[in-house]
Scaffold this motif. Structure first.
Motif, PDB file in Angstrom:
ATOM      1  N   SER A  26       0.811  -1.217   0.000  1.00 25.42           N
ATOM      2  CA  SER A  26       0.000   0.000   0.000  1.00 25.42           C
ATOM      3  C   SER A  26       0.839   1.260   0.000  1.00 25.42           C
ATOM      4  N   SER A  27       0.543   2.150  -0.936  1.00 21.66           N
ATOM      5  CA  SER A  27       1.068   3.505  -0.902  1.00 21.66           C
ATOM      6  C   SER A  27       0.151   4.336  -0.015  1.00 21.66           C
ATOM      7  N   GLY A  28       0.325   5.657  -0.032  1.00 28.73           N
ATOM      8  CA  GLY A  28      -0.615   6.541   0.635  1.00 28.73           C
ATOM      9  C   GLY A  28      -0.117   7.293   1.836  1.00 28.73           C
ATOM     10  N   SER A  29       0.968   6.832   2.476  1.00 30.20           N
ATOM     11  CA  SER A  29       1.387   7.477   3.718  1.00 30.20           C
ATOM     12  C   SER A  29       1.866   8.909   3.479  1.00 30.20           C
ATOM     13  N   VAL A  30       2.620   9.139   2.413  1.00 29.16           N
ATOM     14  CA  VAL A  30       3.120  10.486   2.148  1.00 29.16           C
ATOM     15  C   VAL A  30       1.967  11.426   1.805  1.00 29.16           C
ATOM     16  N   ALA A  31       1.063  10.970   0.928  1.00 30.64           N
ATOM     17  CA  ALA A  31      -0.062  11.812   0.532  1.00 30.64           C
ATOM     18  C   ALA A  31      -0.913  12.203   1.735  1.00 30.64           C
ATOM     19  N   LEU A  32      -1.245  11.239   2.594  1.00 24.89           N
ATOM     20  CA  LEU A  32      -2.063  11.530   3.767  1.00 24.89           C
ATOM     21  C   LEU A  32      -1.311  12.384   4.777  1.00 24.89           C
ATOM     22  N   GLY A  33       0.008  12.200   4.849  1.00 29.57           N
ATOM     23  CA  GLY A  33       0.812  12.998   5.774  1.00 29.57           C
ATOM     24  C   GLY A  33       0.972  14.439   5.335  1.00 29.57           C
ATOM     25  N   LEU A  34       0.964  14.679   4.020  1.00 28.08           N
ATOM     26  CA  LEU A  34       1.041  16.058   3.527  1.00 28.08           C
ATOM     27  C   LEU A  34      -0.147  16.866   4.004  1.00 28.08           C
ATOM     28  N   ASN A  35      -1.306  16.201   4.089  1.00 24.59           N
ATOM     29  CA  ASN A  35      -2.489  16.878   4.609  1.00 24.59           C
ATOM     30  C   ASN A  35      -2.304  17.237   6.076  1.00 24.59           C
ATOM     31  N   VAL A  36      -1.718  16.310   6.854  1.00 22.61           N
ATOM     32  CA  VAL A  36      -1.482  16.577   8.274  1.00 22.61           C
ATOM     33  C   VAL A  36      -0.558  17.776   8.447  1.00 22.61           C
ATOM     34  N   GLU A  81      10.567  17.106   3.856  1.00 23.32           N
ATOM     35  CA  GLU A  81       9.126  17.282   4.060  1.00 23.32           C
ATOM     36  C   GLU A  81       8.372  15.984   3.778  1.00 23.32           C
ATOM     37  N   LYS A  82       8.807  15.260   2.721  1.00 24.15           N
ATOM     38  CA  LYS A  82       8.141  13.999   2.395  1.00 24.15           C
ATOM     39  C   LYS A  82       8.434  12.931   3.444  1.00 24.15           C
ATOM     40  N   GLN A  83       9.647  12.939   3.997  1.00 20.66           N
ATOM     41  CA  GLN A  83       9.950  11.994   5.074  1.00 20.66           C
ATOM     42  C   GLN A  83       9.078  12.275   6.293  1.00 20.66           C
ATOM     43  N   ALA A  84       8.938  13.564   6.625  1.00 17.20           N
ATOM     44  CA  ALA A  84       8.081  13.945   7.747  1.00 17.20           C
ATOM     45  C   ALA A  84       6.624  13.600   7.460  1.00 17.20           C
ATOM     46  N   ALA A  85       6.209  13.812   6.204  1.00 18.58           N
ATOM     47  CA  ALA A  85       4.831  13.485   5.823  1.00 18.58           C
ATOM     48  C   ALA A  85       4.567  11.988   5.959  1.00 18.58           C
ATOM     49  N   ALA A  86       5.546  11.166   5.566  1.00 14.86           N
ATOM     50  CA  ALA A  86       5.392   9.716   5.705  1.00 14.86           C
ATOM     51  C   ALA A  86       5.223   9.328   7.164  1.00 14.86           C
ATOM     52  N   ALA A  87       5.995   9.973   8.050  1.00 21.16           N
ATOM     53  CA  ALA A  87       5.893   9.682   9.477  1.00 21.16           C
ATOM     54  C   ALA A  87       4.512  10.041  10.018  1.00 21.16           C
ATOM     55  N   CYS A  88       3.931  11.131   9.511  1.00 17.50           N
ATOM     56  CA  CYS A  88       2.592  11.544   9.952  1.00 17.50           C
ATOM     57  C   CYS A  88       1.502  10.704   9.302  1.00 17.50           C
ATOM     58  N   LEU A 109      -3.001   6.060   7.827  1.00 19.53           N
ATOM     59  CA  LEU A 109      -3.297   4.973   6.888  1.00 19.53           C
ATOM     60  C   LEU A 109      -3.556   3.668   7.623  1.00 19.53           C
ATOM     61  N   LEU A 110      -2.663   3.308   8.528  1.00 21.53           N
ATOM     62  CA  LEU A 110      -2.792   2.021   9.226  1.00 21.53           C
ATOM     63  C   LEU A 110      -3.992   1.993  10.161  1.00 21.53           C
ATOM     64  N   ASN A 111      -4.312   3.123  10.772  1.00 18.05           N
ATOM     65  CA  ASN A 111      -5.483   3.164  11.647  1.00 18.05           C
ATOM     66  C   ASN A 111      -6.757   2.915  10.852  1.00 18.05           C
ATOM     67  N   GLU A 160       7.183   0.929   1.590  1.00 14.86           N
ATOM     68  CA  GLU A 160       8.564   1.374   1.773  1.00 14.86           C
ATOM     69  C   GLU A 160       8.630   2.311   2.970  1.00 14.86           C
ATOM     70  N   ASN A 161       9.714   2.214   3.727  1.00 11.51           N
ATOM     71  CA  ASN A 161       9.892   3.071   4.901  1.00 11.51           C
ATOM     72  C   ASN A 161      10.347   4.456   4.451  1.00 11.51           C
ATOM     73  N   ASP A 162       9.403   5.250   3.984  1.00 10.23           N
ATOM     74  CA  ASP A 162       9.722   6.558   3.417  1.00 10.23           C
ATOM     75  C   ASP A 162      10.219   7.560   4.445  1.00 10.23           C
ATOM     76  N   THR A 163      10.099   7.238   5.731  1.00  9.38           N
ATOM     77  CA  THR A 163      10.561   8.176   6.752  1.00  9.38           C
ATOM     78  C   THR A 163      12.082   8.260   6.816  1.00  9.38           C
ATOM     79  N   ILE A 164      12.775   7.246   6.308  1.00  9.31           N
ATOM     80  CA  ILE A 164      14.243   7.231   6.430  1.00  9.31           C
ATOM     81  C   ILE A 164      14.957   7.121   5.093  1.00  9.31           C
ATOM     82  N   THR A 165      14.216   6.943   3.996  1.00  9.87           N
ATOM     83  CA  THR A 165      14.871   6.742   2.708  1.00  9.87           C
ATOM     84  C   THR A 165      15.043   8.059   1.964  1.00  9.87           C
TER      85      THR A 165
END
Length: 400
Positions: A65-75, A87-94, A99-101, A151-156
């Protein structure tokens, strides 16, 4: 048995029982509404409801599943087009917990649970880490939990990332010996040209992915890495004996309707005689770790030969590599002929090649054979493999 032999045996282990396995890849455009970038709950309900049905029918399913960066940009209230790497790494973390919830709450409504499996390029390209990841996914399937892989976008960063979840999903399909890879996207499948053009026709069946790469390489709705990476993923899956279906991500039965030919899609046919898991891992790479050019005579001798590659066969080294990296091996005409696991680093290989009459112990300080790639760790590329272009820059010229 040495470490490499142990790894090779591990790659060949069968996963869980005789249950058919499906890997489903879902892109960000299906999971995040635009322009507000909030979860598309209606689609997610349809997706997980279909997965529940497949599980009830005896399938084991993995969701990429993708989606973490897109949803995090909104946060973060950040524009995706202006966001940089940090910014994208931070967005992935948010975005990951959002997404998982959503996945977790919906999955529990259908009587099953999920688990997050975050991976990096090294988790898929390094043999030991690949096997560790495989074992984790294996255990989750055995316990009836749906693995959600991303993919672990928070660290890549750009240099060390897989870059797209299409090929990541194909790697997972190889990992679990899946029968089907279903890629859900915003179009019905692969077209013979831009689907917005008059007369564009959907391609129902693909046997040879290479015939269609030109169609996907432009900067239209098929291109920008979108359909191109899906064709790359399909080729990787084909080589492992896995069929790929590319289909539109509708709300009602998005997976089952395509699997059962009840709606338009493109089906990329699996090879009738797939390679071994070890050979698939060696040949289908996500990133080039190292490359070299052999003498034409040595390259021609690879096919049908019983010997590996000696350091003295090397003409030039183009990309630095470390011991146990997978090498891309070219002939002097620039044709990629094979891929194999290196016994030396690029510095060590060059030193041995330039000093053919000296003992390895004297050169490197330890005893070893002069074989750069053992034959058991070497795979000759065939027509169904997508080759990589030879890098231009030479790090070292070994022979004139």
């Amino acid at each position: 048995m040495n470490a490499t032999e142990t790894d090779a045996a591990g790659f060949g282990q069968v996963m869980t029982g005789d249950k058919p396995r499906i890997v489903v890849k879902v892109g960000s455009s299906l999971l995040a509404n635009t322009p507000d970038l909030r979860p598309r709950y209606a689609f997610m309900h349809g997706l997980l409801s279909d997965i529940a049905t497949l599980r009830d029918k005896g399938y084991e399913v993995v969701l990429a599943s993708s989606g973490s960066v897109a949803l995090g940009l909104n946060v973060l209230n950040t524009d995706g087009e202006e966001a940089g790497v940090q910014e994208k790494q931070a967005a992935a973390a948010c975005g990951q917990p959002v997404l998982l919830n959503a996945y977790k709450q919906i999955a529990q409504e259908h009587g099953f649970d999920i688990a997050q499996v975050l991976v990096t390029l090294e988790d898929l390209e390094d043999s030991r880490r690949f096997l560790n990841t495989k074992n984790t996914v294996h255990k989750l399937l055995e316990l009836g939990v749906l693995p959600v892989v991303n993919e672990n976008d928070t660290i890549t960063t750009e240099e060390i990332r897989v870059g797209d979840n299409d090929r990541l999903a194909a790697k997972v399909a190889q990992m679990i010996q899946a029968q089907d890879l279903v890629i859900l996207t915003s179009v019905d499948g692969l077209y013979d040209r831009n689907p917005d053009e008059e007369g564009a026709e959907l391609i129902a069946t693909v046997d040879d992915v290479s015939e269609y790469l030109a169609v996907t390489s432009g900067t239209n709705s098929l291109g920008t890495g979108g359909m191109f990476t899906k064709m790359q993923a399909a080729n990787m899956a084909q080589n492992a004996g896995c069929e790929t279906i590319i289909s539109r991500g509708i709300i009602d039965e998005p997976i089952s309707a395509a699997l059962e030919n009840r709606r338009p899609h493109t089906r990329c046919v699996a090879k009738s005689t797939p390679q071994s898991a070890w050979a698939v891992w060696l040949t289908d790479r996500l990133q080039m770790a190292g490359s070299l050019v052999l003498t034409q005579e040595a390259a021609d001798a690879l096919e049908g030969g019983s010997e590996g590659i000696a350091c003295t066969d090397v003409v030039s080294i183009h990309t630095a590599f470390q011991k146990a990296d997978v090498l891309h091996i070219y002939d002097e005409r620039g044709v990629e002929r094979a891929r194999g696991l290196s016994n030396f680093s690029s510095d060590e290989a060059a030193l041995i090649a330039l000093n053919p009459d000296r003992e390895i112990r004297d050169l490197l300080g330890y005893k070893a054979e002069k074989t750069l790639v053992n034959r058991k760790n070497l795979v000759i590329l065939e027509d169904h493999h997508l080759p990589w272009d030879e890098p231009d820059e030479k790090l070292r010229v070994i022979a004139a």
